[in-house]
Design a protein around this motif. Structure first.
Motif, mmCIF file in Angstrom:
data_model
loop_
_atom_site.group_PDB
_atom_site.id
_atom_site.type_symbol
_atom_site.label_atom_id
_atom_site.label_comp_id
_atom_site.label_asym_id
_atom_site.label_seq_id
_atom_site.Cartn_x
_atom_site.Cartn_y
_atom_site.Cartn_z
ATOM 1 N N PHE A 122 6.420 2.843 3.730
ATOM 2 C CA PHE A 122 7.055 2.382 2.495
ATOM 3 C C PHE A 122 6.447 3.061 1.268
ATOM 4 O O PHE A 122 7.169 3.339 0.302
ATOM 5 C CB PHE A 122 6.998 0.861 2.375
ATOM 6 C CG PHE A 122 7.787 0.140 3.432
ATOM 7 C CD1 PHE A 122 8.702 0.823 4.229
ATOM 8 C CD2 PHE A 122 7.631 -1.216 3.646
ATOM 9 C CE1 PHE A 122 9.432 0.188 5.213
ATOM 10 C CE2 PHE A 122 8.362 -1.880 4.621
ATOM 11 C CZ PHE A 122 9.253 -1.174 5.415
ATOM 12 N N LEU A 164 17.802 -0.442 2.805
ATOM 13 C CA LEU A 164 18.167 -1.059 4.085
ATOM 14 C C LEU A 164 17.106 -0.807 5.144
ATOM 15 O O LEU A 164 16.523 0.272 5.209
ATOM 16 C CB LEU A 164 19.520 -0.519 4.560
ATOM 17 C CG LEU A 164 20.740 -0.919 3.733
ATOM 18 C CD1 LEU A 164 22.006 -0.699 4.546
ATOM 19 C CD2 LEU A 164 20.675 -2.362 3.273
ATOM 20 N N ASP A 165 16.873 -1.818 5.958
ATOM 21 C CA ASP A 165 15.988 -1.698 7.114
ATOM 22 C C ASP A 165 16.690 -0.828 8.152
ATOM 23 O O ASP A 165 17.871 -1.067 8.454
ATOM 24 C CB ASP A 165 15.709 -3.108 7.673
ATOM 25 C CG ASP A 165 14.548 -3.135 8.638
ATOM 26 O OD1 ASP A 165 14.562 -2.372 9.622
ATOM 27 O OD2 ASP A 165 13.624 -3.931 8.410
ATOM 28 N N PHE A 181 6.204 -11.096 6.750
ATOM 29 C CA PHE A 181 5.260 -11.172 7.870
ATOM 30 C C PHE A 181 3.900 -10.698 7.366
ATOM 31 O O PHE A 181 3.807 -9.624 6.763
ATOM 32 C CB PHE A 181 5.724 -10.285 9.025
ATOM 33 C CG PHE A 181 7.080 -10.653 9.571
ATOM 34 C CD1 PHE A 181 7.193 -11.558 10.611
ATOM 35 C CD2 PHE A 181 8.237 -10.097 9.032
ATOM 36 C CE1 PHE A 181 8.440 -11.905 11.116
ATOM 37 C CE2 PHE A 181 9.490 -10.437 9.536
ATOM 38 C CZ PHE A 181 9.602 -11.346 10.582
ATOM 39 N N GLY A 184 3.215 -10.507 12.746
ATOM 40 C CA GLY A 184 4.424 -9.738 13.006
ATOM 41 C C GLY A 184 4.620 -8.557 12.077
ATOM 42 O O GLY A 184 5.600 -7.822 12.190
ATOM 43 N N THR A 237 4.438 -4.905 10.597
ATOM 44 C CA THR A 237 4.273 -3.584 11.202
ATOM 45 C C THR A 237 4.082 -2.497 10.161
ATOM 46 O O THR A 237 3.594 -1.417 10.474
ATOM 47 C CB THR A 237 5.488 -3.232 12.091
ATOM 48 O OG1 THR A 237 6.682 -3.324 11.304
ATOM 49 C CG2 THR A 237 5.596 -4.162 13.285
ATOM 50 N N VAL A 238 4.497 -2.740 8.908
ATOM 51 C CA VAL A 238 4.297 -1.772 7.819
ATOM 52 C C VAL A 238 3.449 -2.473 6.755
ATOM 53 O O VAL A 238 3.837 -3.526 6.235
ATOM 54 C CB VAL A 238 5.635 -1.290 7.219
ATOM 55 C CG1 VAL A 238 5.376 -0.319 6.068
ATOM 56 C CG2 VAL A 238 6.507 -0.631 8.285
ATOM 57 N N HIS A 249 6.308 -6.453 1.568
ATOM 58 C CA HIS A 249 7.767 -6.405 1.452
ATOM 59 C C HIS A 249 8.348 -7.732 1.908
ATOM 60 O O HIS A 249 7.763 -8.431 2.731
ATOM 61 C CB HIS A 249 8.368 -5.268 2.284
ATOM 62 C CG HIS A 249 7.922 -5.269 3.710
ATOM 63 N ND1 HIS A 249 6.705 -4.761 4.098
ATOM 64 C CD2 HIS A 249 8.525 -5.723 4.839
ATOM 65 C CE1 HIS A 249 6.575 -4.905 5.397
ATOM 66 N NE2 HIS A 249 7.665 -5.490 5.883
ATOM 67 N N HIS A 254 11.880 -9.384 3.585
ATOM 68 C CA HIS A 254 13.125 -9.115 4.302
ATOM 69 C C HIS A 254 14.202 -10.046 3.752
ATOM 70 O O HIS A 254 13.977 -11.265 3.658
ATOM 71 C CB HIS A 254 12.973 -9.434 5.793
ATOM 72 C CG HIS A 254 11.950 -8.604 6.508
ATOM 73 N ND1 HIS A 254 12.283 -7.572 7.352
ATOM 74 C CD2 HIS A 254 10.593 -8.652 6.500
ATOM 75 C CE1 HIS A 254 11.181 -7.037 7.848
ATOM 76 N NE2 HIS A 254 10.131 -7.671 7.350
ATOM 77 N N HIS A 298 13.274 -8.414 15.927
ATOM 78 C CA HIS A 298 12.582 -7.738 14.823
ATOM 79 C C HIS A 298 12.226 -6.303 15.218
ATOM 80 O O HIS A 298 11.625 -6.081 16.275
ATOM 81 C CB HIS A 298 11.318 -8.542 14.499
ATOM 82 C CG HIS A 298 10.508 -7.987 13.370
ATOM 83 N ND1 HIS A 298 11.030 -7.720 12.127
ATOM 84 C CD2 HIS A 298 9.206 -7.660 13.286
ATOM 85 C CE1 HIS A 298 10.085 -7.263 11.335
ATOM 86 N NE2 HIS A 298 8.965 -7.201 12.013
HETATM 87 P P1 5GP Z 1 7.385 -5.785 8.999
HETATM 88 O O1 5GP Z 1 7.317 -5.837 10.496
HETATM 89 O O2 5GP Z 1 6.207 -4.997 8.460
HETATM 90 O O3 5GP Z 1 7.555 -7.102 8.320
HETATM 91 O O4 5GP Z 1 8.702 -5.008 8.648
HETATM 92 C C1 5GP Z 1 8.808 -3.632 8.648
HETATM 93 C C2 5GP Z 1 10.273 -3.311 8.756
HETATM 94 O O5 5GP Z 1 10.435 -1.952 8.431
HETATM 95 C C3 5GP Z 1 10.865 -3.529 10.147
HETATM 96 O O6 5GP Z 1 11.906 -4.489 10.064
HETATM 97 C C4 5GP Z 1 11.371 -2.143 10.546
HETATM 98 O O7 5GP Z 1 12.610 -2.206 11.200
HETATM 99 C C5 5GP Z 1 11.463 -1.413 9.225
HETATM 100 N N1 5GP Z 1 11.221 0.016 9.268
HETATM 101 C C6 5GP Z 1 10.304 0.675 10.048
HETATM 102 N N2 5GP Z 1 10.320 1.996 9.754
HETATM 103 C C7 5GP Z 1 11.248 2.172 8.779
HETATM 104 C C8 5GP Z 1 11.715 3.322 8.070
HETATM 105 O O8 5GP Z 1 11.274 4.455 8.273
HETATM 106 N N3 5GP Z 1 12.689 3.122 7.144
HETATM 107 C C9 5GP Z 1 13.209 1.876 6.898
HETATM 108 N N4 5GP Z 1 14.166 1.801 5.960
HETATM 109 N N5 5GP Z 1 12.799 0.764 7.546
HETATM 110 C C10 5GP Z 1 11.823 0.921 8.472
#
Ligand code: 5GP
Length: 142
Positions: free
Chosen positions: A13, A36-37, A93, A99, A101-102, A106, A108, A121
């Protein structure tokens, strides 16, 4: 520091915020970007990302919440209207065990319809044409 790990500026991000990676953006101002995700849990699944750098909720500066949550609300309204959704789920998350991952804060924003379950997810990547069409609908709803 309320979050034990340091912020890493090479996360996906942060790269999108710096314009180093593409995204289907629906909103941007001096406070936040929304796009968008790529692995949507429902059609129009949008991420709202603050420009201030923090790993998550616990290390985000206290005085940043007012401006940032104002943008979450603004984007949520456009997502609901643009996708013609019946409701929304707004999620965050915190930490890998939570949960996340980034590791750049942020929220959702997930469009919801009565009786329609969410996909898993971060499960499967959506076609670029579909993301493009949904982004256009949401942009038009601001
Ligand atoms: P988290 O798990 O950190 O709450 O959400 C990270 C979100 O980022 C996930 O829903 C995943 O699908 C999304 N995501 C992962 N890589 C990328 C990317 O390269 N671009 C976009 N737009 N979303 C991503």
């Amino acid at each position: 520091m309320l979050n034990s790990e340091p912020y890493q500026p090479d996360n996906i991000f942060a790269k999108i915020l710096r314009g180093e990676l593409p995204a289907h953006k629906v909103f941007e101002d001096d406070v936040a970007v929304a796009f968008l995700d790529i692995m949507p849990q429902s059609p129009g699944h949008t991420l709202v990302v603050p420009k201030l750098a923090s790993r998550g909720l616990l290390d985000f500066p206290a005085d940043g919440w007012g401006p940032f949550m104002g943008r979450v609300q603004l984007v949520a309204a456009a997502v609901k209207k643009g996708m013609d959704a019946e409701g929304l789920s707004v999620r965050q998350f915190e930490g890998a065990a939570g949960g996340q991952t980034v590791f750049h804060l942020h929220f959702h924003v997930l469009p919801r319809w009565e009786g329609v379950a969410l996909r898993r997810h971060a499960d499967s990547v959506e076609k670029p044409d579909v993301l493009k069409a949904h982004a256009a609908k949401i942009r038009a709803a601001f």
